[in-house]
Each structure stands twice: as structure tokens, then as C-alpha cells.
Design an enzyme around this catalytic site. Sequence first.
Site, short mmCIF file in Angstrom:
data_model
loop_
_atom_site.label_atom_id
_atom_site.label_comp_id
_atom_site.label_asym_id
_atom_site.label_seq_id
_atom_site.Cartn_x
_atom_site.Cartn_y
_atom_site.Cartn_z
N ASP A 1 -9.40 9.82 51.81
CA ASP A 1 -9.68 11.03 52.75
C ASP A 1 -8.61 11.14 53.81
O ASP A 1 -8.29 12.31 54.31
CB ASP A 1 -11.05 10.73 53.33
CG ASP A 1 -12.28 10.54 52.29
OD1 ASP A 1 -12.13 11.20 51.50
OD2 ASP A 1 -13.20 10.04 52.67
N ASP B 1 -16.92 4.37 51.31
CA ASP B 1 -16.58 4.85 52.61
C ASP B 1 -16.78 3.88 53.60
O ASP B 1 -17.45 3.00 53.53
CB ASP B 1 -17.24 6.28 53.01
CG ASP B 1 -16.77 7.58 52.42
OD1 ASP B 1 -15.64 7.50 51.69
OD2 ASP B 1 -17.43 8.44 52.38
#
Length: 173
Positions: A146, A124
Site C-alpha cells: 500500500d 496489513d
Amino acid sequence: MNNKKDYYLPFLLTAIVIVVDQVTKILVVQYMSVNEVIPVIGDLVNLRFVYNTGAAFSLGAGFGEIARKILLVFLPFLLLIALTGAYLKSAELTRAQRWFICGILGGGFGNLIDRFFRSEGVVDFIDVKFFGILGMERWPTFNAADSFIVCCGIGLGVNLILQGIKQKKLKDS
């Protein structure tokens, strides 16, 4: 759906999402250190390299290894296969719905690639200020996959609602 191009072309989006997701993650891993922060737009948007061993918002990060594999690899894989199967079997989906579903598939498979091949967790790197909304100063760090899952999920939801409203109006008239 009669047109095979309309049926299969959205899978190009799935491939593009996977490539964009994996290339951005490779660049982050190659050029940043874990927990390094690079401001992009002041304090509003940062690049922040973290590994996420859980699901959204790091849910499940504290689970044991077997539970994490079942809940974060096996079940999502089955859901993505089921969604792909539903896509392939349904003649009722609109062109827009097919594109939204394929964007979701791309994001889902992009994150699954990390779960299969990155023992540290999902990469991330997008960190956004949230101004204390919902008690959070910053939104949980996320990635390109995402983003596609959320944006296409919202698009699909709005599309389904609008389609339902349209069908109700046609039925009532």
C-alpha cells in the site's frame, strides 16, 4: 525510448517491492498474533496485525464472496495487466514515470498475491496515529505494498502535473 536498460530496469523495482511486501507479511504472520499491537514509536506508529478482506479502508469487506473475487481480484488483475501493457507500449513515458509505474505495479501485485494465496485476506500491519484528522484517531492499517502504491502514485501524479506545466510553458514561448 531508445535505451533498453531505461525501459526494462524499472521492473527491478516491481520485483523488489513484491519481495519486500511478501517478506514483511510473512514475518508478521509468523511472529505476531491477529490483532496484536506492538508499539514502535510510542503511540504514533504501531505494528498491528489484521487481515483485510476488503480493498483500501476495508471497502467491500462486506460483499459476498463472488462479488469480492470480481471486484478485488479479477478487476485489479486486469488493471495491472493494462497498466503493464500501457507501460510496454508507450514511448512517451519519462524515466521517472516508468519507475513510478513499476512501483505501483509491485504494490498491486504484492497485494494480489495475498488475495490469491491467503484465504483470510490481505495482511496489513502498519498502524499510524492520525490525530482526529478527518474524524479518524488512527489511519486504517496498511502494508508495504500500500505504501508503494500511494507514494509512487503521488510521485507519478506530481510528475505528470509538472510535465504538463513544462510543456505549456514551451508551447507558450
